[in-house]
Design an enzyme around this catalytic site. Structure first.
Site, PDB file in Angstrom:
ATOM      1  N   CYS A 144      -6.209   1.206   5.465  1.00 23.25           N
ATOM      2  CA  CYS A 144      -6.671  -0.089   5.972  1.00 23.25           C
ATOM      3  C   CYS A 144      -6.123  -0.296   7.383  1.00 23.25           C
ATOM      4  CB  CYS A 144      -6.226  -1.218   5.041  1.00 23.25           C
ATOM      5  SG  CYS A 144      -4.470  -1.628   5.138  1.00 23.25           S
ATOM      6  N   GLU A 162       0.726   4.013   1.780  1.00 23.04           N
ATOM      7  CA  GLU A 162       1.178   4.471   3.101  1.00 23.04           C
ATOM      8  C   GLU A 162       2.395   3.673   3.551  1.00 23.04           C
ATOM      9  OE1 GLU A 162      -3.420   4.211   3.566  1.00 23.04           O
ATOM     10  OE2 GLU A 162      -1.901   3.357   2.253  1.00 23.04           O
ATOM     11  N   HIS A 174       0.822  -1.209   0.000  1.00 21.58           N
ATOM     12  CA  HIS A 174       0.000   0.000   0.000  1.00 21.58           C
ATOM     13  C   HIS A 174       0.860   1.264   0.000  1.00 21.58           C
ATOM     14  CE1 HIS A 174      -3.865  -2.104   1.589  1.00 21.58           C
ATOM     15  NE2 HIS A 174      -3.418  -2.615   0.455  1.00 21.58           N
ATOM     16  N   CYS A 201      -2.273  -0.668   7.490  1.00 22.82           N
ATOM     17  CA  CYS A 201      -1.577   0.608   7.290  1.00 22.82           C
ATOM     18  C   CYS A 201      -1.734   1.515   8.504  1.00 22.82           C
ATOM     19  CB  CYS A 201      -2.067   1.304   6.020  1.00 22.82           C
ATOM     20  SG  CYS A 201      -1.413   0.530   4.515  1.00 22.82           S
TER      21      CYS A 201
END
Length: 160
Positions: free
Chosen positions: A117, A81, A79, A120
């Protein structure tokens, strides 16, 4: 002439970063800013050296009919992040702000309900990031105080 506010300035940069995303479902861009300087950027895509979904021409989760937000362990991507956090030293992330923008890969529309999420969120908490600014529209955004994510622990089962 009016100047763009600082939050939208950084969100515009995060939105440019998402142009590197290789996801066929959702494209995300993130930047980490500390003391008014960008210390790291990240977008969602396969780990270095592995083939991206755009290169393969398919999304495993999509082919399996997995709804958005579920079964991330089947996703090829790291992801945005997480990639930004991995690119920065912890000394640079302590007390910083993460700017996040999401876009639907098929329509190109911004994701007004974009959020990090749960995995993250854990990375963001451990990195010592203080706030996450998430774009909702071309000019509107939400500011999340990471201490709220700590207090509202989404890893605990719901109370009965």
């Amino acid at each position: 002439m009016s100047r763009i506010d600082k939050e939208n300035y950084y969100l515009d940069i995060a939105q440019t970063v998402l142009e590197r995303s290789t996801c066929l479902r959702r494209c995300y861009g993130a930047i980490i800013v500390k003391n008014d300087e960008i210390v790291a950027t990240g977008y969602n895509g396969a780990p270095r050296g592995r083939k991206n979904c755009v290169d393969l021409g398919f999304c495993t989760r999509e082919e399996m009919g997995i709804p958005s937000g579920e079964r991330y362990e089947l996703c090829r991507s790291v992801h945005a992040e997480a990639n930004a956090i991995l690119s920065a030293a912890r000394s640079e992330t302590l007390g910083s702000v993460l700017y996040l923008v999401g876009r639907d890969a098929k329509t190109g529309e911004l994701l007004p309900e974009a959020t990090s999420c749960s995995m993250c969120r854990r990375h963001i908490i451990n990195a010592g990031i203080e706030r996450v600014v998430i774009r909702r529209t071309p000019t509107d955004y939400t500011v999340v105080h990471v201490e709220d994510w700590i207090r509202e622990d989404d890893s605990l089962p719901e109370q009965r």
